[in-house]
Design an enzyme around this catalytic site. Structure first.
Site, PDB file in Angstrom:
ATOM      1  N   PRO A  54      17.857 103.968 -67.828  1.00  0.00           N
ATOM      2  CA  PRO A  54      16.502 103.644 -67.380  1.00  0.00           C
ATOM      3  C   PRO A  54      16.479 102.166 -67.004  1.00  0.00           C
ATOM      4  O   PRO A  54      16.894 101.321 -67.793  1.00  0.00           O
ATOM      5  CB  PRO A  54      15.642 103.906 -68.627  1.00  0.00           C
ATOM      6  CG  PRO A  54      16.574 103.816 -69.793  1.00  0.00           C
ATOM      7  CD  PRO A  54      17.944 104.149 -69.286  1.00  0.00           C
ATOM      8  N   MET A  55      16.032 101.856 -65.802  1.00  0.00           N
ATOM      9  CA  MET A  55      15.936 100.441 -65.399  1.00  0.00           C
ATOM     10  C   MET A  55      14.643 100.250 -64.611  1.00  0.00           C
ATOM     11  O   MET A  55      14.486 100.762 -63.495  1.00  0.00           O
ATOM     12  CB  MET A  55      17.151 100.019 -64.562  1.00  0.00           C
ATOM     13  CG  MET A  55      18.430  99.883 -65.391  1.00  0.00           C
ATOM     14  SD  MET A  55      19.786  99.135 -64.474  1.00  0.00           S
ATOM     15  CE  MET A  55      20.301 100.478 -63.434  1.00  0.00           C
ATOM     16  N   CYS A  98      13.221  97.272 -75.241  1.00  0.00           N
ATOM     17  CA  CYS A  98      12.733  96.385 -74.176  1.00  0.00           C
ATOM     18  C   CYS A  98      12.387  95.002 -74.753  1.00  0.00           C
ATOM     19  O   CYS A  98      11.599  94.891 -75.693  1.00  0.00           O
ATOM     20  CB  CYS A  98      11.513  97.003 -73.497  1.00  0.00           C
ATOM     21  SG  CYS A  98      10.860  95.921 -72.213  1.00  0.00           S
ATOM     22  N   LYS A 127      16.388 104.863 -77.592  1.00  0.00           N
ATOM     23  CA  LYS A 127      17.243 103.811 -77.019  1.00  0.00           C
ATOM     24  C   LYS A 127      16.936 102.495 -77.721  1.00  0.00           C
ATOM     25  O   LYS A 127      15.793 102.044 -77.723  1.00  0.00           O
ATOM     26  CB  LYS A 127      17.018 103.700 -75.512  1.00  0.00           C
ATOM     27  CG  LYS A 127      18.001 102.748 -74.835  1.00  0.00           C
ATOM     28  CD  LYS A 127      18.020 102.981 -73.335  1.00  0.00           C
ATOM     29  CE  LYS A 127      18.976 102.061 -72.612  1.00  0.00           C
ATOM     30  NZ  LYS A 127      18.492 100.689 -72.495  1.00  0.00           N
ATOM     31  N   ASP A 141      27.412  96.538 -70.000  1.00  0.00           N
ATOM     32  CA  ASP A 141      28.548  95.861 -69.366  1.00  0.00           C
ATOM     33  C   ASP A 141      29.629  96.807 -68.834  1.00  0.00           C
ATOM     34  O   ASP A 141      30.814  96.464 -68.867  1.00  0.00           O
ATOM     35  CB  ASP A 141      29.182  94.845 -70.331  1.00  0.00           C
ATOM     36  CG  ASP A 141      28.216  93.736 -70.709  1.00  0.00           C
ATOM     37  OD1 ASP A 141      27.114  93.695 -70.144  1.00  0.00           O
ATOM     38  OD2 ASP A 141      28.575  92.917 -71.579  1.00  0.00           O
ATOM     39  N   ARG A 149      23.604  98.143 -64.612  1.00  0.00           N
ATOM     40  CA  ARG A 149      23.740  97.225 -63.480  1.00  0.00           C
ATOM     41  C   ARG A 149      24.992  97.483 -62.645  1.00  0.00           C
ATOM     42  O   ARG A 149      25.036  97.113 -61.470  1.00  0.00           O
ATOM     43  CB  ARG A 149      23.723  95.784 -64.001  1.00  0.00           C
ATOM     44  CG  ARG A 149      22.368  95.374 -64.575  1.00  0.00           C
ATOM     45  CD  ARG A 149      22.476  94.102 -65.368  1.00  0.00           C
ATOM     46  NE  ARG A 149      23.317  94.294 -66.551  1.00  0.00           N
ATOM     47  CZ  ARG A 149      23.811  93.317 -67.300  1.00  0.00           C
ATOM     48  NH1 ARG A 149      23.541  92.062 -66.998  1.00  0.00           N
ATOM     49  NH2 ARG A 149      24.565  93.592 -68.358  1.00  0.00           N
TER      50      ARG A 149
HETATM   51  C1  LIG Z   1      16.481  95.401 -64.163  1.00  0.00           C
HETATM   52  C2  LIG Z   1      16.649  96.116 -65.470  1.00  0.00           C
HETATM   53  C3  LIG Z   1      15.652  96.940 -65.938  1.00  0.00           C
HETATM   54  C4  LIG Z   1      15.790  97.604 -67.152  1.00  0.00           C
HETATM   55  N1  LIG Z   1      14.811  98.436 -67.573  1.00  0.00           N
HETATM   56  C5  LIG Z   1      14.969  99.150 -68.710  1.00  0.00           C
HETATM   57  C6  LIG Z   1      14.000 100.108 -69.111  1.00  0.00           C
HETATM   58  O1  LIG Z   1      12.998 100.346 -68.427  1.00  0.00           O
HETATM   59  N2  LIG Z   1      14.232 100.771 -70.278  1.00  0.00           N
HETATM   60  C7  LIG Z   1      15.350 100.566 -71.048  1.00  0.00           C
HETATM   61  O2  LIG Z   1      15.514 101.190 -72.094  1.00  0.00           O
HETATM   62  N3  LIG Z   1      16.287  99.685 -70.666  1.00  0.00           N
HETATM   63  C8  LIG Z   1      16.131  98.994 -69.523  1.00  0.00           C
HETATM   64  N4  LIG Z   1      17.119  98.143 -69.110  1.00  0.00           N
HETATM   65  C9  LIG Z   1      18.363  98.062 -69.901  1.00  0.00           C
HETATM   66  C10 LIG Z   1      19.408  99.056 -69.366  1.00  0.00           C
HETATM   67  O3  LIG Z   1      18.979 100.384 -69.528  1.00  0.00           O
HETATM   68  C11 LIG Z   1      20.777  98.863 -70.059  1.00  0.00           C
HETATM   69  O4  LIG Z   1      20.677  99.244 -71.400  1.00  0.00           O
HETATM   70  C12 LIG Z   1      21.260  97.428 -69.958  1.00  0.00           C
HETATM   71  O5  LIG Z   1      21.091  96.930 -68.655  1.00  0.00           O
HETATM   72  C13 LIG Z   1      22.733  97.297 -70.361  1.00  0.00           C
HETATM   73  O6  LIG Z   1      23.540  98.032 -69.496  1.00  0.00           O
HETATM   74  P1  LIG Z   1      24.352  97.375 -68.241  1.00  0.00           P
HETATM   75  O7  LIG Z   1      25.065  96.163 -68.767  1.00  0.00           O
HETATM   76  O8  LIG Z   1      25.267  98.495 -67.833  1.00  0.00           O
HETATM   77  O9  LIG Z   1      23.341  97.014 -67.210  1.00  0.00           O
HETATM   78  C14 LIG Z   1      16.976  97.445 -67.920  1.00  0.00           C
HETATM   79  C15 LIG Z   1      17.978  96.619 -67.431  1.00  0.00           C
HETATM   80  C16 LIG Z   1      17.842  95.963 -66.237  1.00  0.00           C
HETATM   81  C17 LIG Z   1      18.958  95.092 -65.735  1.00  0.00           C
END
Ligand SMILES: Cc1cc2nc3c(=O)[nH]c(=O)nc-3n(C[C@H](O)[C@H](O)[C@H](O)COP(=O)(O)O)c2cc1C
Length: 325
Positions: free
Chosen positions: A16-17, A99, A138, A201, A224
């Protein structure tokens, strides 16, 4: 890989992002090997009290399955009511306990719940009672370095009937700085019986394999690393299957970038499409020669047709992408 009663075809999940994983983004990512895609986080209060902006976040289509909808909130009854309202429209319901955003935390939601285990327990219990859909939680590692309590919260989630826990092993105060500490995912996997989903990551196919090997997690959540790179999931599956990961050609990048734009346009105005697609288009160009000039051009364009021709022209002339690591 199973979450409650839901069988997943692949153990790769789209995170979720907020501001990123809208309907168009999910539809673009899915065919490459995403087993379950999550919505952006949705306010339970907004949903139950009827905000239009909240409803927009729930827009979906039949091809957008299996779909996880992530809720955030602090009130168990409202979260339970939100579950009842959305359960027909998704396959998994997730509660956000990670969050770090100030406005969310100030209301007692998101990662603030890590500091309030009793409230976290009440929320999972109420949501569990409200829906028979698979329920996931989460979390982050903890609030800060002095309060690393992911194990306590994950045990609570398991006891109260959650079907899986996702851990992004950074604290709330870390934000996105430093590295995700995957050893915490490994610790969690040894401590609970329900599936553990690792997040944090994973930017390359090798990262995903390493996370699976080093932590023993049941599934990997991609965040990401998918920016402008829907191929990542397929590349991970290639590597898991002993194949060389497929590196997209510039033509493939162009086709998917344009498809992403058209998919977004199906549910949004031209104006919103131009504004929202800018970031995605810049990500599709990352690593190619001339990407900086492309970024500058894309961020100036106001009309959709002009944007389309800037994209086509850039990818026609761009050098082939670098190798996949
Ligand atoms: C722009 C952005 C928005 C995000 N929005 C949410 C969200 O709405 N809910 C959530 O649980 N995590 C959110 N995250 C966290 C991601 O779900 C994820 O756990 C975190 O980015 C680590 O993973 P990554 O390093 O692969 O990006 C967000 C991250 C980013 C970068």
């Amino acid at each position: 890989m199973k979450i409650g009663s839901l069988h997943l075809k692949h153990k790769l999940l789209l995170a979720p992002m907020a501001g990123i994983t809208d309907l168009a983004c999910r539809l673009i990512m899915r065919p490459f090997g995403i087993g379950l895609a999550f919505s952006e986080m949705v306010s339970a209060n907004g949903l139950v009290l009827g905000g239009e902006a909240t409803k927009d976040l729930l827009i979906s289509v039949p091809e957008d399955r299996p779909l996880g909808i992530q809720l955030f909130g602090e009130n168990p009854e409202i979260l339970a009511e939100a579950c009842r309202r959305i359960e027909e429209h998704c396959d998994v319901i997730d509660i956000n306990m990670g969050c770090p955003v100030k406005k969310v935390v100030r209301s007692g939601a998101g990662s603030a719940l890590l500091k309030n285990p009793a409230r976290a327990a009440g929320i999972v219990a109420a949501m569990r009672k409200a829906t028979s859909r698979p329920l996931t939680v989460k979390i982050r590692a903890g609030w800060d370095q002095a309060c690393i309590n992911f194990l306590e919260i994950a045990h609570i989630a398991e006891q109260e009937g959650a079907d899986a826990v996702t851990l992004h092993p950074r604290t709330r105060s870390q934000g996105f700085s430093g590295c995700a500490d995957w050893t915490l995912i490994a610790t969690l996997k040894q401590q609970i019986k329900i599936p553990v989903i690792g997040s944090g990551d994973v930017f390359t196919p090798r990262d995903a394999l390493r996370m699976l090997e080093e932590t023993g997690c049941d599934a990997v959540m991609l965040g990401r690393g998918c920016y402008g790179n829907p191929w990542l999931a397929g590349q991970i599956l290639d590597l898991l299957g002993g194949k060389v990961p497929h590196a997209p050609t510039t033509q493939e990048r162009c086709e998917i970038a344009l498809l992403h734009m058209d998919t977004f346009l199906r549910h949004n105005s031209e104006r919103k499409t131009v504004l929202d697609m800018r970031k995605h288009l810049c990500w599709y160009a990352r690593g190619l020669s001339g990407a900086a000039q492309f970024r500058a051009a894309v961020n100036k364009v106001e009309q959709l047709e002009e944007l389309r021709s800037v994209v086509k022209q850039f990818f026609r002339n761009a050098e082939p992408p670098a190798e996949v690591s």
